[in-house]
Design an enzyme around this catalytic site. Structure first.
Site, short mmCIF file in Angstrom:
data_model
loop_
_atom_site.label_atom_id
_atom_site.label_comp_id
_atom_site.label_asym_id
_atom_site.label_seq_id
_atom_site.Cartn_x
_atom_site.Cartn_y
_atom_site.Cartn_z
N GLN A 52 -18.70 -38.42 -18.65
CA GLN A 52 -18.05 -37.57 -20.14
C GLN A 52 -17.52 -38.04 -21.16
OE1 GLN A 52 -18.78 -34.09 -18.35
NE2 GLN A 52 -17.85 -32.23 -19.94
N SER A 66 -16.32 -41.75 -12.99
CA SER A 66 -16.99 -39.61 -13.06
C SER A 66 -17.78 -39.70 -13.08
CB SER A 66 -15.93 -39.18 -14.00
OG SER A 66 -16.73 -38.36 -13.84
N LEU A 67 -18.90 -38.73 -13.78
CA LEU A 67 -20.19 -38.99 -13.90
C LEU A 67 -21.36 -39.70 -13.76
CD1 LEU A 67 -22.99 -37.79 -15.15
CD2 LEU A 67 -22.33 -37.47 -17.15
N ARG A 102 -23.95 -30.28 -10.79
CA ARG A 102 -22.88 -31.16 -10.56
C ARG A 102 -21.88 -30.05 -11.89
NH1 ARG A 102 -19.76 -34.76 -13.20
NH2 ARG A 102 -17.57 -35.60 -11.77
N HIS A 127 -11.22 -33.42 -12.20
CA HIS A 127 -10.40 -34.30 -11.55
C HIS A 127 -9.08 -34.01 -10.62
CE1 HIS A 127 -13.77 -37.56 -11.30
NE2 HIS A 127 -13.56 -37.31 -12.79
N GLN A 146 -14.98 -37.31 -5.09
CA GLN A 146 -14.59 -37.92 -6.37
C GLN A 146 -14.27 -35.97 -7.27
OE1 GLN A 146 -16.82 -37.36 -10.21
NE2 GLN A 146 -17.28 -39.87 -9.48
#
Length: 294
Positions: free
Chosen positions: A12, A90-91, A115, A200, A249
């Protein structure tokens, strides 16, 4: 493993208006994938990607599918890429799993959408924010965040992006206090980030429950090449391990610095970024200055 190419996928923040338009216009495989994405989601994601404003693209429930779809479209548009290992920030880990054959695109996109919705809901339920801390060592950042959390305002180290660049995440009060304390401790800068929530961090716990349900219903295959995952910066091929790490995560830090170092130790000599922007290329150069960037 020598001379392996590592294919990386961004997360992101790398979105931009007009994203993936060139892929749609110039590559038939990418076009098919982008069109399929609209069908899977039940709305025209490509309209928002091609003609939406910065504001339109900043909504978590749009941003995440848009970046994921753009990244995989770019990967399928480059059939010459034969990754020896993959990773995503991440993503981006979802794109990395598709590239490694763990998830099919048509299974991964609904997961990414779920998500994003779950994270959006968690942001509304537990408002929070993030800030980038520049020019301070990790241990100092961790210690100050721990002190503030112990005193009652949640703030944690969330993204270890490269040496001297760490993103913190938590409640608005926790992040504000940490920024002040970190500047006092010698940070060159503490920059609030334009994000919708405390990604996170423990404040994402409610999103983890929603994602767990969706992950359980999805088929995960053994990886064709190792996927280096955010939570432990280690290579994984086993579907059960990959699932557990993908879920952890959401509330755990992204160990990007350690992950890239580990890839280099395991023989990655070339790092190729697939997706919108070039953020990861810049980070890799700071983590492994000798690496070839593709």
């Amino acid at each position: 493993m020598s001379n392996a190419s590592a294919v990386l996928f961004p997360g992101q923040g790398s979105q931009f208006p007009g994203m993936a338009r060139d892929l749609f216009d110039q590559n038939l495989d990418a076009r098919a994938l982008l069109t399929q994405a609209n069908d899977l989601l039940g709305f025209s994601l490509t309209d928002v990607m091609f003609t939406g404003s910065d504001e339109d693209l900043r909504r978590t429930d749009v941003t995440q599918p848009a970046i994921f779809v753009h990244s995989v479209a770019q990967f399928v548009a480059r059939p010459e890429l034969q990754p020896g290992m993959t990773a995503g920030h991440s993503l981006g880990e979802f794109s990395a799993l598709v590239a490694a054959g763990v998830l099919k695109f048509e299974d991964a996109l609904p997961l990414v959408a779920r998500r994003a919705q779950a994270m959006q809901a968690a942001c509304e339920e537990q408002p929070g924010t993030m800030a980038a801390i520049l020019g301070l060592d990790d241990a100092t950042v961790e210690r100050i965040c721990q002190d503030i959390t112990d005193a009652g305002d949640v703030v944690v180290a969330a993204n270890y992006n490269c040496p001297g660049q760490l993103v913190i995440s938590g409640s608005s009060a926790g992040v504000a206090k940490a920024c002040e304390a970190l500047k006092a401790a010698g940070a060159k800068r503490a920059l609030p980030l334009p994000v919708g929530g405390a990604f996170h961090s423990p404040l994402m716990q409610s999103a983890a429950a929603a994602l767990a349900e969706a992950i359980e219903k999805t088929t995960f295959n053994a990886a064709k090449c190792p996927v280096y995952q955010n939570v432990d910066a280690r290579p994984h091929t086993d579907p059960a391990e990959i699932k557990a790490n993908l879920l952890a995560q959401l509330t755990a830090p992204v160990r990007w610095t350690q992950l890239v170092q580990r890839m280099a130790e395991d023989g990655a000599t070339e790092f190729i970024e697939c997706g919108p922007g070039k953020v990861l290329q810049g980070l890799v150069k700071k983590i492994v200055p000798t690496a070839t960037i593709g």
